[in-house]
Write a protein that holds these residues in place. Sequence first.
Motif, PDB file in Angstrom:
ATOM      1  N   GLY A   1     102.988  58.714  18.927  1.00 42.09           N
ATOM      2  CA  GLY A   1     102.235  59.767  19.580  1.00 42.09           C
ATOM      3  C   GLY A   1     101.590  59.344  20.876  1.00 42.09           C
ATOM      4  O   GLY A   1     101.829  58.265  21.408  1.00 42.09           O
ATOM      5  N   ASP A   2     100.746  60.227  21.380  1.00 41.48           N
ATOM      6  CA  ASP A   2     100.030  60.038  22.636  1.00 41.48           C
ATOM      7  C   ASP A   2      98.544  59.958  22.314  1.00 41.48           C
ATOM      8  O   ASP A   2      97.987  60.886  21.733  1.00 41.48           O
ATOM      9  CB  ASP A   2     100.322  61.223  23.566  1.00 41.48           C
ATOM     10  CG  ASP A   2      99.560  61.140  24.879  1.00 41.48           C
ATOM     11  OD1 ASP A   2      99.042  60.060  25.207  1.00 41.48           O
ATOM     12  OD2 ASP A   2      99.484  62.175  25.566  1.00 41.48           O
ATOM     13  N   PHE A   3      97.908  58.863  22.678  1.00 44.29           N
ATOM     14  CA  PHE A   3      96.508  58.656  22.324  1.00 44.29           C
ATOM     15  C   PHE A   3      95.549  58.998  23.453  1.00 44.29           C
ATOM     16  O   PHE A   3      94.366  59.150  23.230  1.00 44.29           O
ATOM     17  CB  PHE A   3      96.290  57.215  21.848  1.00 44.29           C
ATOM     18  CG  PHE A   3      96.990  56.941  20.548  1.00 44.29           C
ATOM     19  CD1 PHE A   3      96.330  57.088  19.354  1.00 44.29           C
ATOM     20  CD2 PHE A   3      98.325  56.569  20.520  1.00 44.29           C
ATOM     21  CE1 PHE A   3      96.968  56.867  18.143  1.00 44.29           C
ATOM     22  CE2 PHE A   3      98.982  56.345  19.335  1.00 44.29           C
ATOM     23  CZ  PHE A   3      98.304  56.497  18.134  1.00 44.29           C
ATOM     24  N   GLY A   4      96.041  59.131  24.659  1.00 47.39           N
ATOM     25  CA  GLY A   4      95.187  59.478  25.785  1.00 47.39           C
ATOM     26  C   GLY A   4      94.145  58.408  26.066  1.00 47.39           C
ATOM     27  O   GLY A   4      94.205  57.295  25.536  1.00 47.39           O
ATOM     28  N   TRP A   5      93.189  58.735  26.919  1.00 41.31           N
ATOM     29  CA  TRP A   5      92.096  57.830  27.290  1.00 41.31           C
ATOM     30  C   TRP A   5      90.795  58.373  26.740  1.00 41.31           C
ATOM     31  O   TRP A   5      90.481  59.546  26.921  1.00 41.31           O
ATOM     32  CB  TRP A   5      91.996  57.707  28.812  1.00 41.31           C
ATOM     33  CG  TRP A   5      93.118  56.931  29.406  1.00 41.31           C
ATOM     34  CD1 TRP A   5      94.278  57.440  29.924  1.00 41.31           C
ATOM     35  CD2 TRP A   5      93.220  55.524  29.528  1.00 41.31           C
ATOM     36  NE1 TRP A   5      95.091  56.422  30.363  1.00 41.31           N
ATOM     37  CE2 TRP A   5      94.454  55.230  30.134  1.00 41.31           C
ATOM     38  CE3 TRP A   5      92.369  54.470  29.188  1.00 41.31           C
ATOM     39  CZ2 TRP A   5      94.863  53.938  30.403  1.00 41.31           C
ATOM     40  CZ3 TRP A   5      92.777  53.178  29.461  1.00 41.31           C
ATOM     41  CH2 TRP A   5      94.014  52.929  30.058  1.00 41.31           C
ATOM     42  N   VAL A   6      90.047  57.504  26.100  1.00 41.29           N
ATOM     43  CA  VAL A   6      88.742  57.861  25.553  1.00 41.29           C
ATOM     44  C   VAL A   6      87.712  56.929  26.168  1.00 41.29           C
ATOM     45  O   VAL A   6      87.935  55.716  26.222  1.00 41.29           O
ATOM     46  CB  VAL A   6      88.736  57.707  24.009  1.00 41.29           C
ATOM     47  CG1 VAL A   6      87.356  57.925  23.448  1.00 41.29           C
ATOM     48  CG2 VAL A   6      89.745  58.650  23.378  1.00 41.29           C
ATOM     49  N   MET A   7      86.602  57.464  26.632  1.00 39.12           N
ATOM     50  CA  MET A   7      85.519  56.628  27.153  1.00 39.12           C
ATOM     51  C   MET A   7      84.713  56.124  25.961  1.00 39.12           C
ATOM     52  O   MET A   7      84.333  56.908  25.100  1.00 39.12           O
ATOM     53  CB  MET A   7      84.611  57.431  28.079  1.00 39.12           C
ATOM     54  CG  MET A   7      85.265  57.823  29.385  1.00 39.12           C
ATOM     55  SD  MET A   7      85.736  56.424  30.420  1.00 39.12           S
ATOM     56  CE  MET A   7      84.134  55.818  30.883  1.00 39.12           C
ATOM     57  N   GLY A   8      84.511  54.813  25.920  1.00 40.92           N
ATOM     58  CA  GLY A   8      83.719  54.296  24.816  1.00 40.92           C
ATOM     59  C   GLY A   8      83.784  52.789  24.731  1.00 40.92           C
ATOM     60  O   GLY A   8      84.356  52.121  25.590  1.00 40.92           O
ATOM     61  N   ASP A   9      83.228  52.277  23.675  1.00 37.95           N
ATOM     62  CA  ASP A   9      83.186  50.847  23.422  1.00 37.95           C
ATOM     63  C   ASP A   9      84.490  50.442  22.738  1.00 37.95           C
ATOM     64  O   ASP A   9      84.710  50.742  21.560  1.00 37.95           O
ATOM     65  CB  ASP A   9      81.983  50.521  22.539  1.00 37.95           C
ATOM     66  CG  ASP A   9      81.773  49.037  22.353  1.00 37.95           C
ATOM     67  OD1 ASP A   9      82.769  48.323  22.095  1.00 37.95           O
ATOM     68  OD2 ASP A   9      80.621  48.592  22.440  1.00 37.95           O
ATOM     69  N   GLU A  10      85.348  49.768  23.491  1.00 34.21           N
ATOM     70  CA  GLU A  10      86.675  49.396  22.985  1.00 34.21           C
ATOM     71  C   GLU A  10      86.582  48.554  21.715  1.00 34.21           C
ATOM     72  O   GLU A  10      87.355  48.751  20.776  1.00 34.21           O
ATOM     73  CB  GLU A  10      87.446  48.639  24.060  1.00 34.21           C
ATOM     74  CG  GLU A  10      88.830  48.221  23.610  1.00 34.21           C
ATOM     75  CD  GLU A  10      89.582  47.430  24.672  1.00 34.21           C
ATOM     76  OE1 GLU A  10      90.641  46.897  24.316  1.00 34.21           O
ATOM     77  OE2 GLU A  10      89.121  47.349  25.819  1.00 34.21           O
ATOM     78  N   VAL A  11      85.655  47.619  21.671  1.00 33.39           N
ATOM     79  CA  VAL A  11      85.522  46.739  20.510  1.00 33.39           C
ATOM     80  C   VAL A  11      85.151  47.541  19.267  1.00 33.39           C
ATOM     81  O   VAL A  11      85.744  47.367  18.199  1.00 33.39           O
ATOM     82  CB  VAL A  11      84.490  45.613  20.785  1.00 33.39           C
ATOM     83  CG1 VAL A  11      84.211  44.806  19.532  1.00 33.39           C
ATOM     84  CG2 VAL A  11      84.989  44.713  21.907  1.00 33.39           C
ATOM     85  N   LEU A  12      84.182  48.446  19.385  1.00 37.08           N
ATOM     86  CA  LEU A  12      83.755  49.240  18.230  1.00 37.08           C
ATOM     87  C   LEU A  12      84.850  50.192  17.762  1.00 37.08           C
ATOM     88  O   LEU A  12      85.079  50.340  16.558  1.00 37.08           O
ATOM     89  CB  LEU A  12      82.479  50.022  18.560  1.00 37.08           C
ATOM     90  CG  LEU A  12      81.201  49.206  18.716  1.00 37.08           C
ATOM     91  CD1 LEU A  12      80.039  50.099  19.126  1.00 37.08           C
ATOM     92  CD2 LEU A  12      80.887  48.457  17.432  1.00 37.08           C
ATOM     93  N   LEU A  13      85.527  50.845  18.705  1.00 39.08           N
ATOM     94  CA  LEU A  13      86.598  51.768  18.324  1.00 39.08           C
ATOM     95  C   LEU A  13      87.761  51.022  17.677  1.00 39.08           C
ATOM     96  O   LEU A  13      88.322  51.475  16.677  1.00 39.08           O
ATOM     97  CB  LEU A  13      87.070  52.564  19.543  1.00 39.08           C
ATOM     98  CG  LEU A  13      86.064  53.606  20.046  1.00 39.08           C
ATOM     99  CD1 LEU A  13      86.483  54.150  21.402  1.00 39.08           C
ATOM    100  CD2 LEU A  13      85.897  54.725  19.034  1.00 39.08           C
TER     101      LEU A  13
END
Length: 129
Positions: A10-22
């Motif tokens: 699939g396509d996950f797109g871009w999400v603004m956030g804390d990469e480590v936590l996500l």
Amino acid sequence: LERGRIDVSGDFGWVMGDEVLLRQALSNLMRNSIEACSANGIEPQVRVEGAAEAPHARITIEDNGPGIPPESLLRIFKPFVTTKAQGTGLGLAIVQKVIVSHTGRIVAANRTSGGAQFRIQLPLATSAR
């Protein structure tokens, strides 16, 4: 990692956030799926699917395990609730906290064909880097 398969599509797109936590939250969900299958003698097959449909990114994680006991389904994200013999009951509570802190939401369900399903929705970034 225990023997099994994780398929990502699939396509996950871009999400603004804390990469480590996500990353930690998603890893925790996949690890839980693998452990649930293995604990029940099932070779794990985990599917991670993304869909970026403005304004949200949707991530679905499904497995072929035993599913979530119905009595646990409504309480699964509460601290200290666990279905594991050695579990602390904090993993899914932390996952939910990470998702909610990113203005998202997470829902747990059982698949009609068997296994558990976690659906995550996060806001897409307004512009890619």
